[in-house]
Motif scaffolding. Structure first.
Motif, PDB file in Angstrom:
ATOM      1  N   VAL A  45      34.721  53.749 -55.021  1.00 56.07           N
ATOM      2  CA  VAL A  45      33.195  53.561 -54.494  1.00 56.07           C
ATOM      3  C   VAL A  45      32.839  52.725 -53.585  1.00 56.07           C
ATOM      4  O   VAL A  45      33.296  51.550 -53.246  1.00 56.07           O
ATOM      5  CB  VAL A  45      32.344  53.253 -55.787  1.00 56.07           C
ATOM      6  CG1 VAL A  45      30.778  53.613 -55.521  1.00 56.07           C
ATOM      7  CG2 VAL A  45      32.734  53.917 -56.966  1.00 56.07           C
ATOM      8  N   LEU A  46      31.935  53.266 -52.307  1.00 57.34           N
ATOM      9  CA  LEU A  46      31.643  52.360 -51.600  1.00 57.34           C
ATOM     10  C   LEU A  46      30.188  51.905 -51.961  1.00 57.34           C
ATOM     11  O   LEU A  46      29.335  52.843 -52.146  1.00 57.34           O
ATOM     12  CB  LEU A  46      31.668  52.940 -50.047  1.00 57.34           C
ATOM     13  CG  LEU A  46      33.106  53.499 -49.466  1.00 57.34           C
ATOM     14  CD1 LEU A  46      32.922  54.863 -49.225  1.00 57.34           C
ATOM     15  CD2 LEU A  46      33.429  52.566 -48.521  1.00 57.34           C
ATOM     16  N   HIS A 103      19.557  61.570 -44.499  1.00 54.90           N
ATOM     17  CA  HIS A 103      18.643  60.686 -44.946  1.00 54.90           C
ATOM     18  C   HIS A 103      18.052  60.061 -43.699  1.00 54.90           C
ATOM     19  O   HIS A 103      18.557  59.586 -42.707  1.00 54.90           O
ATOM     20  CB  HIS A 103      19.497  59.560 -45.772  1.00 54.90           C
ATOM     21  CG  HIS A 103      18.500  58.935 -46.331  1.00 54.90           C
ATOM     22  ND1 HIS A 103      17.647  59.172 -47.454  1.00 54.90           N
ATOM     23  CD2 HIS A 103      18.114  57.463 -46.100  1.00 54.90           C
ATOM     24  CE1 HIS A 103      16.839  58.190 -47.879  1.00 54.90           C
ATOM     25  NE2 HIS A 103      17.198  57.117 -47.066  1.00 54.90           N
ATOM     26  N   ASN A 156      27.706  54.736 -52.948  1.00 57.71           N
ATOM     27  CA  ASN A 156      26.739  54.473 -53.938  1.00 57.71           C
ATOM     28  C   ASN A 156      25.440  54.297 -53.437  1.00 57.71           C
ATOM     29  O   ASN A 156      24.433  54.286 -54.325  1.00 57.71           O
ATOM     30  CB  ASN A 156      27.093  53.197 -54.810  1.00 57.71           C
ATOM     31  CG  ASN A 156      26.956  53.180 -56.055  1.00 57.71           C
ATOM     32  OD1 ASN A 156      27.099  54.232 -56.717  1.00 57.71           O
ATOM     33  ND2 ASN A 156      26.603  52.130 -56.593  1.00 57.71           N
ATOM     34  N   ASP A 157      24.952  54.333 -52.167  1.00 54.79           N
ATOM     35  CA  ASP A 157      23.623  54.175 -51.820  1.00 54.79           C
ATOM     36  C   ASP A 157      22.763  55.459 -51.832  1.00 54.79           C
ATOM     37  O   ASP A 157      22.005  55.782 -52.524  1.00 54.79           O
ATOM     38  CB  ASP A 157      23.426  53.275 -50.380  1.00 54.79           C
ATOM     39  CG  ASP A 157      24.124  53.963 -49.372  1.00 54.79           C
ATOM     40  OD1 ASP A 157      25.210  54.789 -49.688  1.00 54.79           O
ATOM     41  OD2 ASP A 157      24.248  53.298 -48.276  1.00 54.79           O
ATOM     42  N   TYR A 158      23.224  56.405 -50.777  1.00 50.96           N
ATOM     43  CA  TYR A 158      22.517  57.661 -50.845  1.00 50.96           C
ATOM     44  C   TYR A 158      23.563  58.698 -50.015  1.00 50.96           C
ATOM     45  O   TYR A 158      24.210  58.313 -49.230  1.00 50.96           O
ATOM     46  CB  TYR A 158      21.239  57.482 -50.429  1.00 50.96           C
ATOM     47  CG  TYR A 158      21.116  56.933 -49.063  1.00 50.96           C
ATOM     48  CD1 TYR A 158      20.869  55.574 -48.905  1.00 50.96           C
ATOM     49  CD2 TYR A 158      21.572  57.821 -47.720  1.00 50.96           C
ATOM     50  CE1 TYR A 158      20.801  54.893 -47.555  1.00 50.96           C
ATOM     51  CE2 TYR A 158      21.637  56.829 -46.490  1.00 50.96           C
ATOM     52  CZ  TYR A 158      21.128  55.829 -46.532  1.00 50.96           C
ATOM     53  OH  TYR A 158      21.367  54.971 -45.093  1.00 50.96           O
ATOM     54  N   ARG A 200      16.126  67.606 -48.604  1.00 46.88           N
ATOM     55  CA  ARG A 200      17.181  67.057 -49.697  1.00 46.88           C
ATOM     56  C   ARG A 200      17.790  68.021 -50.339  1.00 46.88           C
ATOM     57  O   ARG A 200      17.391  69.167 -50.539  1.00 46.88           O
ATOM     58  CB  ARG A 200      16.699  65.799 -50.365  1.00 46.88           C
ATOM     59  CG  ARG A 200      16.031  64.832 -49.625  1.00 46.88           C
ATOM     60  CD  ARG A 200      16.738  63.826 -49.037  1.00 46.88           C
ATOM     61  NE  ARG A 200      17.379  62.985 -50.288  1.00 46.88           N
ATOM     62  CZ  ARG A 200      18.590  62.515 -49.879  1.00 46.88           C
ATOM     63  NH1 ARG A 200      18.951  62.288 -48.778  1.00 46.88           N
ATOM     64  NH2 ARG A 200      19.295  61.880 -50.994  1.00 46.88           N
ATOM     65  N   ASP A 247      28.595  63.677 -59.670  1.00 45.69           N
ATOM     66  CA  ASP A 247      29.027  63.156 -61.050  1.00 45.69           C
ATOM     67  C   ASP A 247      29.676  64.314 -61.576  1.00 45.69           C
ATOM     68  O   ASP A 247      30.750  64.039 -62.158  1.00 45.69           O
ATOM     69  CB  ASP A 247      27.775  63.184 -61.925  1.00 45.69           C
ATOM     70  CG  ASP A 247      27.050  61.667 -61.538  1.00 45.69           C
ATOM     71  OD1 ASP A 247      27.696  60.769 -60.891  1.00 45.69           O
ATOM     72  OD2 ASP A 247      26.198  61.401 -62.129  1.00 45.69           O
ATOM     73  N   GLN A 275      23.242  63.303 -56.572  1.00 44.79           N
ATOM     74  CA  GLN A 275      24.063  62.610 -57.441  1.00 44.79           C
ATOM     75  C   GLN A 275      24.721  63.447 -58.643  1.00 44.79           C
ATOM     76  O   GLN A 275      25.839  63.366 -58.988  1.00 44.79           O
ATOM     77  CB  GLN A 275      23.205  61.477 -57.832  1.00 44.79           C
ATOM     78  CG  GLN A 275      24.047  60.425 -58.779  1.00 44.79           C
ATOM     79  CD  GLN A 275      25.222  59.715 -58.260  1.00 44.79           C
ATOM     80  OE1 GLN A 275      24.797  59.162 -56.866  1.00 44.79           O
ATOM     81  NE2 GLN A 275      26.277  59.507 -58.561  1.00 44.79           N
ATOM     82  N   GLU A 276      24.018  64.421 -59.161  1.00 45.89           N
ATOM     83  CA  GLU A 276      24.426  65.112 -60.422  1.00 45.89           C
ATOM     84  C   GLU A 276      25.466  65.916 -60.012  1.00 45.89           C
ATOM     85  O   GLU A 276      26.547  66.242 -60.614  1.00 45.89           O
ATOM     86  CB  GLU A 276      23.366  65.880 -61.040  1.00 45.89           C
ATOM     87  CG  GLU A 276      22.819  66.945 -60.324  1.00 45.89           C
ATOM     88  CD  GLU A 276      21.333  66.573 -59.607  1.00 45.89           C
ATOM     89  OE1 GLU A 276      21.113  65.252 -59.330  1.00 45.89           O
ATOM     90  OE2 GLU A 276      20.550  67.432 -59.501  1.00 45.89           O
TER      91      GLU A 276
END
Lengths: 382, 176
Positions: free
Chosen positions: A245-246, A165, A221-223, A378, A232, A228-229
């Protein structure tokens, strides 16, 4: 990249304290650190594509001080998952480690799961961070994967770095990116192409024998570069796993949020029954009370039942220093010692970042250049 | 929307006696003195992940370091309605938290107070009245107050809802 020459102070300290091991097993070269008491079941850290054994130096320093054994590795040059399983198994045999706890981030988390699936008796627990269950998506996003092994090194490196990122970062995350960029520079072309190949070989993690309760999922939890999927899916696969989770931390929380990651790792190891042996600390903390005699418990066979409450929690209400509680006394001191140290290093890191400010445009330019090379940004990358 | 990040709210529980520790099934050990659990809470059609940190009544919780406090969204102060000292200590815990966590706006930092163990001995051993507790909460900027029984789960859900609500008030819309 000149960043390497001005490495963070705590990394310089780490390098002066912890020896790097290099061994060959068969045709594979292994590069790893192994630090902390040998009688404790090790936590083995497996990095992602852009990582090396060095990226976990903050975990090695902190957890070994607390009496844990931490091993961190470079992913060796393996070209498919079976080769990985065999190579890693031989590595463990060679360093005389039978049972392991694995901490894997991104590709490393995937490899940790693969190993746990195929060698269920060896893997006692998993910490999975920003990782995934299957590589289809990466394969689809990298149609040029068949020519990976012919691609020049600089293109591969740029490809890897575009996965990181590149928005404006807060200083600790910026430092963590700088550190990893420095590490990527050290990788050989074969290192990178083998990892890219591993990442796009279409495979998925099958069912694990390991109960969910021996798994901690530590996502930021930011990026991060893993979509994300896909993350998950990992949570859905292991519904009974602990979710650590951070809130923030980006792609490399082990570098950008070491104190949180270390706390989570400690909680995980405690939960799965790893007994730390902080006896070595006595010299460091200057606490003369006898602690070494309390290490009577052997490592074996304690995984069946959760660790018992030692009943020394109440030690605080009288402030009494019973021998039984001496371990925690040492620990408390150590913790303070450590957090002081961490604060120092954080300050150093920040000033380092500020000093580097003029150098940022060139880094940006580097990223921009990389954009030309890869079409899908990405999601393609880890 | 499916892949939208869940909002994570970090809740820290402080008090003379651990609150949720029963649920942690005796996994505490003196070496760390804290543990956490995560809980999904639905509030106003949004799903939140509460990450609840409990200190197991450690007095030396300062040694947990900055990792424990970083990014706290809500602090829950727990006392035992059957133990006066645990109520008297609420103030210390509150101040300790503000020192350690040093939130940017301490005046408006969301606290919640829980009077716990109301079920013990059918309430006969109670020594801190609800009125007294509410008065203290009012004096500290109207801290929401709940009476709970962690053992029977009484009012616990309402308390969690309130934590989410209060924590959310201070949560800035996070952008990447």
């Amino acid at each position: 990249m000149k960043g390497i020459s001005s490495a963070p102070g705590d990394y310089v300290h780490f390098k002066s304290q912890v020896p790097l091991h290099k061994i060959s097993i068969g045709s594979k070269q292994w590069r790893y650190y192994d630090f902390g008491p040998k009688s404790v079941l090790p936590l083995i850290c497996i990095p992602g594509i852009a990582g090396t054994a060095d990226v976990y130096y903050k975990q090695i320093m902190s957890l070994s001080l607390k009496g844990y054994r931490v091993i961190s590795i470079d992913i060796p040059q393996v070209w498919n998952h079976h080769e990985w399983i065999h190579a890693f198994e031989k590595f463990l045999d060679t360093i005389n480690v039978h049972h392991v706890h694995l901490y894997g981030t991104s590709l490393g988390g995937f490899l940790a799961q693969i190993f746990a699936q195929h060698r269920p008796r060896r893997v006692k627990s998993l910490v999975l961070s920003n990782t995934f269950l299957e590589t289809h998506k990466f394969a689809a996003a990298m149609p040029w994967s068949p020519i990976v092994s012919w691609t020049p090194s600089f293109l591969l490196k740029r490809h890897i770095l575009t996965g990181i990122h590149d928005g404006p970062h807060e200083p600790f995350i910026a430092d963590s990116v700088d550190f990893v960029v420095g590490q990527v520079e050290k990788l050989s072309r074969e290192d990178i192409s083998s990892r890219l190949t591993l990442n796009v070989n279409v495979t998925s993690v099958g069912p694990l024998l390991l109960p969910d309760s021996f798994i901690t999922i530590m996502d930021t939890n930011d990026y991060c570069a893993v979509p994300q999927e896909l993350k998950d899916q990992v949570s859905e696969r292991y519904p009974g796993a602990r979710r650590a989770v951070l809130k923030t931390g980006g792609d490399f929380p082990f570098l950008s949020r070491p104190d949180e990651v270390n706390l989570y790792l400690q909680l995980h190891l405690r939960r799965v029954g790893v007994e730390a042996k902080p006896a070595l600390l006595q010299g460091v903390s200057g606490d003369g009370s006898s602690g070494s005699s309390s290490d009577e418990k052997k490592g074996g066979g304690h995984l069946d039942k959760p660790p018992e409450d030692h009943g020394s929690l109440g030690g605080g209400d009288g402030g009494d220093h019973q021998p039984q509680a001496s371990g925690s006394e040492v620990h408390g001191l150590d913790e303070q010692f450590l957090s002081n140290r961490e604060i120092t290093s954080i300050t150093l890191g920040t000033s380092f970042f500020l000093m580097q400010a003029p150098y940022i445009p060139s880094l940006l330019q580097f990223y921009m250049g990389a954009l030309y090379v890869t079409w899908k940004r990405r999601s393609e990358f880890v | 929307m499916a892949s939208r990040r869940r909002t994570l709210l970090k809740v820290i529980i402080l008090g003379d006696s651990g609150y949720v520790n029963k649920k942690f099934s005796n996994q505490y050990k003196a070496t760390i003195g804290a543990d956490f659990l995560t809980k999904e809470v639905q509030f106003e059609d949004r799903l939140f992940t509460l990450q609840i940190w409990d200190t197991a009544g450690q007095e030396r919780f300062q040694s947990l370091g900055v990792a424990f406090y970083r990014g706290a969204d809500c602090c829950v102060l727990v006392y035992d309605v059957n133990v006066m000292k645990s109520f008297d200590n609420l103030n210390n815990w509150r101040e300790e938290f503000l020192i350690q966590a040093s939130p940017s706006d301490p005046e408006n930092f969301p606290f919640v107070v829980l009077g716990n163990k109301i079920d013990i001995d059918g309430g006969n051993s109670r020594v801190v009245s609800e009125k007294k507790a509410r008065a203290w909460c009012a004096s500290k900027g109207n801290i929401p107050y709940f009476e709970t029984s962690a053992k029977e789960g009484f009012n616990v859900e309402a308390a969690f809802q309130c934590m989410a609500k209060n924590a959310l008030k201070n949560e800035p819309e996070e952008e990447m």
